[in-house]
Design a protein around this motif. Structure first.
Motif, PDB file in Angstrom:
ATOM      1  N   PRO A 284       0.807  -1.223   0.000  1.00  0.00           N
ATOM      2  CA  PRO A 284       0.000   0.000   0.000  1.00  0.00           C
ATOM      3  C   PRO A 284       0.834   1.263   0.000  1.00  0.00           C
ATOM      4  N   VAL A 285       2.041   1.213   0.548  1.00  0.00           N
ATOM      5  CA  VAL A 285       2.961   2.353   0.524  1.00  0.00           C
ATOM      6  C   VAL A 285       4.074   2.024  -0.456  1.00  0.00           C
ATOM      7  N   GLN A 286       4.135   2.763  -1.555  1.00  0.00           N
ATOM      8  CA  GLN A 286       5.051   2.428  -2.637  1.00  0.00           C
ATOM      9  C   GLN A 286       6.444   3.015  -2.464  1.00  0.00           C
ATOM     10  N   MET A 287       6.553   4.137  -1.788  1.00  0.00           N
ATOM     11  CA  MET A 287       7.854   4.800  -1.696  1.00  0.00           C
ATOM     12  C   MET A 287       7.897   5.684  -0.452  1.00  0.00           C
ATOM     13  N   SER A 288       9.102   6.058  -0.072  1.00  0.00           N
ATOM     14  CA  SER A 288       9.301   6.927   1.083  1.00  0.00           C
ATOM     15  C   SER A 288      10.474   7.851   0.771  1.00  0.00           C
ATOM     16  N   GLY A 289      10.874   8.663   1.741  1.00  0.00           N
ATOM     17  CA  GLY A 289      11.944   9.616   1.490  1.00  0.00           C
ATOM     18  C   GLY A 289      12.839   9.814   2.695  1.00  0.00           C
ATOM     19  N   ARG A 290      14.056  10.211   2.436  1.00  0.00           N
ATOM     20  CA  ARG A 290      15.031  10.539   3.461  1.00  0.00           C
ATOM     21  C   ARG A 290      15.912  11.665   2.932  1.00  0.00           C
ATOM     22  N   SER A 291      16.818  12.158   3.776  1.00  0.00           N
ATOM     23  CA  SER A 291      17.849  13.090   3.342  1.00  0.00           C
ATOM     24  C   SER A 291      19.141  12.727   4.055  1.00  0.00           C
ATOM     25  N   ALA A 292      20.264  13.058   3.437  1.00  0.00           N
ATOM     26  CA  ALA A 292      21.572  12.657   3.957  1.00  0.00           C
ATOM     27  C   ALA A 292      22.117  13.709   4.916  1.00  0.00           C
ATOM     28  N   LEU A 293      22.342  13.310   6.167  1.00  0.00           N
ATOM     29  CA  LEU A 293      22.934  14.207   7.160  1.00  0.00           C
ATOM     30  C   LEU A 293      24.445  14.287   7.014  1.00  0.00           C
ATOM     31  N   ALA A 294      25.015  13.323   6.313  1.00  0.00           N
ATOM     32  CA  ALA A 294      26.459  13.284   6.052  1.00  0.00           C
ATOM     33  C   ALA A 294      26.657  12.505   4.764  1.00  0.00           C
ATOM     34  N   ASP A 295      27.860  12.494   4.237  1.00  0.00           N
ATOM     35  CA  ASP A 295      28.145  11.655   3.086  1.00  0.00           C
ATOM     36  C   ASP A 295      27.873  10.200   3.463  1.00  0.00           C
ATOM     37  N   ILE A 296      27.175   9.489   2.574  1.00  0.00           N
ATOM     38  CA  ILE A 296      26.840   8.086   2.828  1.00  0.00           C
ATOM     39  C   ILE A 296      27.376   7.243   1.677  1.00  0.00           C
ATOM     40  N   ALA A 314       8.473  -0.349  -3.105  1.00  0.00           N
ATOM     41  CA  ALA A 314       7.827  -1.361  -3.938  1.00  0.00           C
ATOM     42  C   ALA A 314       8.801  -1.974  -4.930  1.00  0.00           C
ATOM     43  N   ALA A 315       9.773  -1.196  -5.386  1.00  0.00           N
ATOM     44  CA  ALA A 315      10.801  -1.747  -6.270  1.00  0.00           C
ATOM     45  C   ALA A 315      11.692  -2.714  -5.500  1.00  0.00           C
ATOM     46  N   ASN A 336      10.225 -13.926   4.099  1.00  0.00           N
ATOM     47  CA  ASN A 336       9.596 -12.797   3.402  1.00  0.00           C
ATOM     48  C   ASN A 336       9.780 -11.503   4.199  1.00  0.00           C
ATOM     49  N   ALA A 337      11.012 -11.063   4.313  1.00  0.00           N
ATOM     50  CA  ALA A 337      11.319  -9.834   5.062  1.00  0.00           C
ATOM     51  C   ALA A 337      11.143  -8.629   4.142  1.00  0.00           C
ATOM     52  N   HIS A 338       9.897  -8.328   3.826  1.00  0.00           N
ATOM     53  CA  HIS A 338       9.552  -7.275   2.866  1.00  0.00           C
ATOM     54  C   HIS A 338       9.738  -5.888   3.471  1.00  0.00           C
ATOM     55  N   LEU A 339       9.532  -4.887   2.624  1.00  0.00           N
ATOM     56  CA  LEU A 339       9.656  -3.488   3.034  1.00  0.00           C
ATOM     57  C   LEU A 339       8.292  -2.806   3.151  1.00  0.00           C
ATOM     58  N   GLY A 340       7.250  -3.619   3.220  1.00  0.00           N
ATOM     59  CA  GLY A 340       5.894  -3.070   3.190  1.00  0.00           C
ATOM     60  C   GLY A 340       5.574  -2.126   4.323  1.00  0.00           C
ATOM     61  N   PHE A 341       6.211  -2.302   5.471  1.00  0.00           N
ATOM     62  CA  PHE A 341       6.001  -1.405   6.607  1.00  0.00           C
ATOM     63  C   PHE A 341       7.238  -0.566   6.892  1.00  0.00           C
ATOM     64  N   LEU A 387       0.578   6.300  -1.660  1.00  0.00           N
ATOM     65  CA  LEU A 387      -0.387   5.376  -1.071  1.00  0.00           C
ATOM     66  C   LEU A 387      -1.266   4.869  -2.205  1.00  0.00           C
ATOM     67  N   ARG A 388      -0.833   3.788  -2.831  1.00  0.00           N
ATOM     68  CA  ARG A 388      -1.428   3.334  -4.091  1.00  0.00           C
ATOM     69  C   ARG A 388      -2.441   2.217  -3.863  1.00  0.00           C
ATOM     70  N   GLY A 389      -3.631   2.393  -4.445  1.00  0.00           N
ATOM     71  CA  GLY A 389      -4.649   1.352  -4.358  1.00  0.00           C
ATOM     72  C   GLY A 389      -5.834   1.707  -5.227  1.00  0.00           C
ATOM     73  N   PRO A 390      -6.736   0.743  -5.472  1.00  0.00           N
ATOM     74  CA  PRO A 390      -7.906   0.996  -6.308  1.00  0.00           C
ATOM     75  C   PRO A 390      -8.846   2.036  -5.703  1.00  0.00           C
ATOM     76  N   GLU A 391      -9.426   2.842  -6.571  1.00  0.00           N
ATOM     77  CA  GLU A 391     -10.480   3.764  -6.154  1.00  0.00           C
ATOM     78  C   GLU A 391     -11.764   2.984  -5.890  1.00  0.00           C
ATOM     79  N   HIS A 392     -12.051   2.056  -6.783  1.00  0.00           N
ATOM     80  CA  HIS A 392     -13.187   1.144  -6.649  1.00  0.00           C
ATOM     81  C   HIS A 392     -12.697  -0.254  -7.007  1.00  0.00           C
TER      82      HIS A 392
END
Length: 408
Positions: A284-296, A314-315, A336-341, A387-392
């Protein structure tokens, strides 16, 4: 003969966001995975590989403060999803202490709610059920409103605000000026509603989650009014919208895999690993975001300090380097240690509740619907890319059996 140029990371990200690709963004994710760490034209970084996403979710140099220029709120007034330690840890500890005890032992109640929603469509002949409107939407909104202490008569308003506010999670450049205006209006309506609810609880506290957050026994842990309001808004969206999509996406997977549906009908225990596979296969959650506090340093590349990072969850869930046959729906997939949460310190607080709601709802659909079939495939999807899902999701059936009666 000319050779086609491979699309850039910027192009692939744009394609994944386009509405015409909402029903199936996964071919674009597969192309991203050819370069799991890639720099985009705006200087941000697109991360699609499973291991790379996991590394960044657990790296303290990867900040939840996404450096979003559109977010004008002071840091202390942002939700815990956008906070780093130590404030994140303080807010999360309070929410966890009040939230988790209230959801333990709820499975029987969840089963009663699912049964009540389906019973409204029980009959002797063929019919149709809109899984989103008739089950996936009202179930979690009822649950989160009960937990927060929202009056039953206000549930439709609360649910409507959640649907409108989730559009604001998508990148700003994908939204029209009208949508941005509507988003501001929805935020104002939610603030006014929550302030009224908070005012009422100050004089008449109850045993609900809102009262628990307001009157926490440790005075050093009590949220200030702005943090309280922001946290309530987060619980509204995170506790509702993601579960709507999880149930709808799970139903879609079942109906596209009738052998799995037949297995679930005779083996309700399959619901537990099956929901985990839905969270991997079509999260249900396809992507998220972060920012770099230092060179990574990651995968032989350095993400410079100050860079914005886009984590394509999701990728990563379809990364063949982590999951065998990643494009197949395998309901009892092992390891199945997914990234869904998500992961790390921002792992979804409501994961236990969302899992239970989806397990019970999907098992009931398999058990009670005789000869279910999709009316439209693919179904129409919501505008939201994150937050991707069917409308109907309209499902035709021969009969919806009473609970306890076997489905054919």
């Amino acid at each position: 003969m000319t050779t086609a140029t491979a699309p850039s990371a910027t192009d692939l990200f744009a394609r994944a966001l386009r509405y015409e690709n909402r029903a199936d963004p996964y071919p674009h994710y597969a192309q991203m995975l050819r370069h799991p760490v890639a720099r985009m034209d705006d200087g941000s970084w697109l991360i699609s590989g499973y291991q790379e996403i996991r590394q960044l979710l657990h790296d303290p140099r990867s900040s939840a403060d996404r450096l979003d220029p559109q977010n004008k709120a002071p840091k202390a007034a942002r939700s815990l999803l956008l906070q780093d330690p130590p404030l994140h840890d303080q807010l999360r500890r309070v929410v966890t202490q009040e939230f988790i005890p209230r959801i333990m032992g709820m499975r029987d109640h969840l089963g009663e709610l699912v049964a009540r929603l389906l019973d409204a469509h029980t009959g002797t002949g063929p019919g149709q059920l809109n899984i989103v409107a008739d089950l996936a939407y009202p179930l979690p909104v009822t649950v989160i409103c009960e937990l927060l202490g929202v009056p039953r008569e206000d549930e439709p308003l609360f649910g409507s605000l959640a649907r409108r506010l989730t559009r604001g999670l998508d990148p700003v450049d994908t939204q029209s000026e009208e949508e941005l205006r509507e988003l501001d209006e929805a935020r104002g309506e939610l603030i006014n509603y929550l302030e009224g609810l908070i005012t009422q609880r100050r004089t008449s506290p109850g045993d609900d989650l809102l009262s628990g957050l307001m009157f926490h026994p440790d005075p050093d842990q009590v949220m200030d009014p702005i943090q309280l309001r922001v946290t309530l808004g987060l619980l509204l969206i995170a506790g509702h919208e993601t579960t709507v999509n999880l149930i709808a996406n799970g139903t879609l997977a079942l109906l596209r895999n009738p052998d799995v549906l037949a297995r679930l009908r005779t083996d309700p225990d399959l619901a537990t690993p099956l929901v985990e596979e839905v969270l991997r296969y079509d999260p249900p959650v396809q992507m998220s975001g972060r920012s770099a506090l230092a060179d990574i340093d990651i995968a032989g590349t350095t993400i410079p300090k100050g860079s914005r990072i886009r984590l394509m969850l999701a990728a990563g869930n379809r990364d063949a380097n982590r999951f065998a046959d990643p494009d197949l729906f395998v309901p009892d997939r092992r390891d199945n240690a997914h990234l869904g949460f998500g992961g790390g310190i921002h792992y979804c607080i409501g994961a236990t509740l969302a899992r239970a709601e989806a397990q019970i709802a999907l098992a009931a659909i398999a058990r009670r619907l005789q000869s279910p079939r999709l009316v439209t495939d693919p179904p129409p999807y919501r505008e939201n890319a994150i937050l991707r899902g069917p409308e109907h999701l309209v499902v035709a059936f021969e009969r919806l059996t009473p609970d306890g009666a076997p489905a054919a």
